[in-house]
Motif scaffolding. Structure first.
Motif, short mmCIF file in Angstrom:
data_model
loop_
_atom_site.label_atom_id
_atom_site.label_comp_id
_atom_site.label_asym_id
_atom_site.label_seq_id
_atom_site.Cartn_x
_atom_site.Cartn_y
_atom_site.Cartn_z
N UNK A 1 0.85 -1.20 0.00
CA UNK A 1 0.00 0.00 0.00
C UNK A 1 0.88 1.25 0.00
N UNK A 2 0.48 2.24 -0.79
CA UNK A 2 1.23 3.49 -0.89
C UNK A 2 1.24 4.20 0.46
N UNK A 3 2.38 4.78 0.82
CA UNK A 3 2.54 5.39 2.14
C UNK A 3 1.97 6.80 2.19
N UNK A 4 1.63 7.24 3.43
CA UNK A 4 0.97 8.54 3.62
C UNK A 4 1.80 9.71 3.12
N UNK A 5 3.11 9.72 3.44
CA UNK A 5 3.91 10.89 3.06
C UNK A 5 4.02 11.03 1.54
N UNK A 6 3.96 9.88 0.84
CA UNK A 6 3.99 9.94 -0.63
C UNK A 6 2.67 10.49 -1.15
N UNK A 7 1.58 10.01 -0.56
CA UNK A 7 0.24 10.49 -0.97
C UNK A 7 0.13 11.99 -0.73
N UNK A 8 0.59 12.42 0.45
CA UNK A 8 0.48 13.84 0.79
C UNK A 8 1.31 14.72 -0.16
N UNK A 9 2.46 14.21 -0.60
CA UNK A 9 3.28 14.96 -1.56
C UNK A 9 2.60 15.04 -2.93
N UNK A 10 1.85 13.99 -3.25
CA UNK A 10 1.23 13.92 -4.58
C UNK A 10 -0.17 14.53 -4.63
N UNK A 11 -0.72 14.89 -3.47
CA UNK A 11 -2.10 15.40 -3.44
C UNK A 11 -2.34 16.62 -4.35
N UNK A 12 -1.44 17.64 -4.36
CA UNK A 12 -1.69 18.78 -5.24
C UNK A 12 -1.80 18.37 -6.72
N UNK A 13 -0.90 17.47 -7.14
CA UNK A 13 -0.95 17.00 -8.52
C UNK A 13 -2.19 16.14 -8.76
N UNK A 14 -2.59 15.40 -7.73
CA UNK A 14 -3.80 14.57 -7.83
C UNK A 14 -5.04 15.45 -8.01
N UNK A 15 -5.09 16.53 -7.23
CA UNK A 15 -6.24 17.44 -7.32
C UNK A 15 -6.29 18.11 -8.69
N UNK A 33 -9.18 4.74 2.70
CA UNK A 33 -8.79 3.99 3.90
C UNK A 33 -8.12 4.86 4.96
N UNK A 34 -7.57 6.04 4.55
CA UNK A 34 -6.79 6.87 5.48
C UNK A 34 -7.53 8.16 5.78
N UNK A 35 -7.95 8.31 7.02
CA UNK A 35 -8.73 9.50 7.41
C UNK A 35 -7.88 10.76 7.39
N UNK A 36 -6.60 10.66 7.81
CA UNK A 36 -5.72 11.84 7.87
C UNK A 36 -5.46 12.39 6.47
N UNK A 37 -5.15 11.51 5.54
CA UNK A 37 -4.89 11.96 4.16
C UNK A 37 -6.17 12.48 3.51
#
Length: 205
Positions: A1-15, A33-37
């Motif tokens: 599963x992809x880690x939180x810090x990677x997801x958080x770094x990619x969120x702007x590009x994802x949006x 699955x991740x409430x914080x992210x």
């Protein structure tokens, strides 16, 4: 599963929709699955929406100001052109009544015609308008012609008119003056000069 810090770094590009379909799929699963992210994603999305709204509002306000100024300039320009056209029409085509001091006139009788010769002395062009003067209705309901109104007007020199258009001759038959109350009125800017059967023949040679 992809880690939180990677997801958080990619969120702007994802949006912004800049990621590959596979990476977007992985992040979407992680957010489920991740409430914080998921909370961070919601916060970033709201911030971007507010920024876009603020920028769009500024752009709209700017465009409104530009359009308002442009409209004002167009209206002002059109008004000025209309005023210039009206002034040119007045001075070149309509004119103003001639004053006594600017007009020399003489009357004479030639054959069976009474004449009045007019000469403008102020260097402007002369335009003479005439109108029939009508009396009261007769028994047949017809208004008889009892005179003529002669209205000299002065205009600025114009290529539309002849360059030597400073004089004018008006004529009326002697028989007209023999009619009851017949008259010729020379209407000037500062008063009328009236010719009737009582004074026209004083000019007879």
């Amino acid at each position: 599963m992809i880690k939180c810090h990677i997801v958080q770094d990619l969120l702007p590009s994802y949006i912004d929709g800049l990621l590959s379909a596979e990476t977007e799929h992985d992040i979407r699963q992680h957010l489920q699955e991740c409430e914080a992210c998921r909370a961070l994603h919601a916060k970033l999305s709201a911030s971007i929406d507010n920024i876009s709204l603020h920028v769009n509002k500024k752009e709209i306000d700017f465009l409104k100001k530009v359009r308002k100024k442009t409209t004002k300039k167009v209206v002002t320009g059109f008004t000025v052109l209309l005023l210039i056209f009206a002034l040119l029409t007045y001075f070149l085509a309509i004119g103003s009544p001639v004053r006594k001091a600017d007009l020399i006139y003489t009357t004479s009788v030639v054959g069976d015609t009474w004449r009045i010769n007019m000469q403008l002395t102020n260097g402007k062009s002369l335009l003479v308008k005439t109108e029939s003067i009508y009396g009261e209705k007769d028994s047949n309901g017809v208004k008889p012609v009892v005179g003529v109104l002669v209205k000299p007007h002065e205009l600025l020199p114009s290529p539309i008119l002849e360059s030597d258009n400073t004089s004018f001759m008006f004529g009326s038959t002697i028989d007209s003056f023999n009619k009851r109350d017949y008259k010729v009125i020379l209407r000037l800017g500062d008063g009328d000069i009236v010719f009737t059967s009582d004074n026209y023949d004083k000019q007879r040679p």
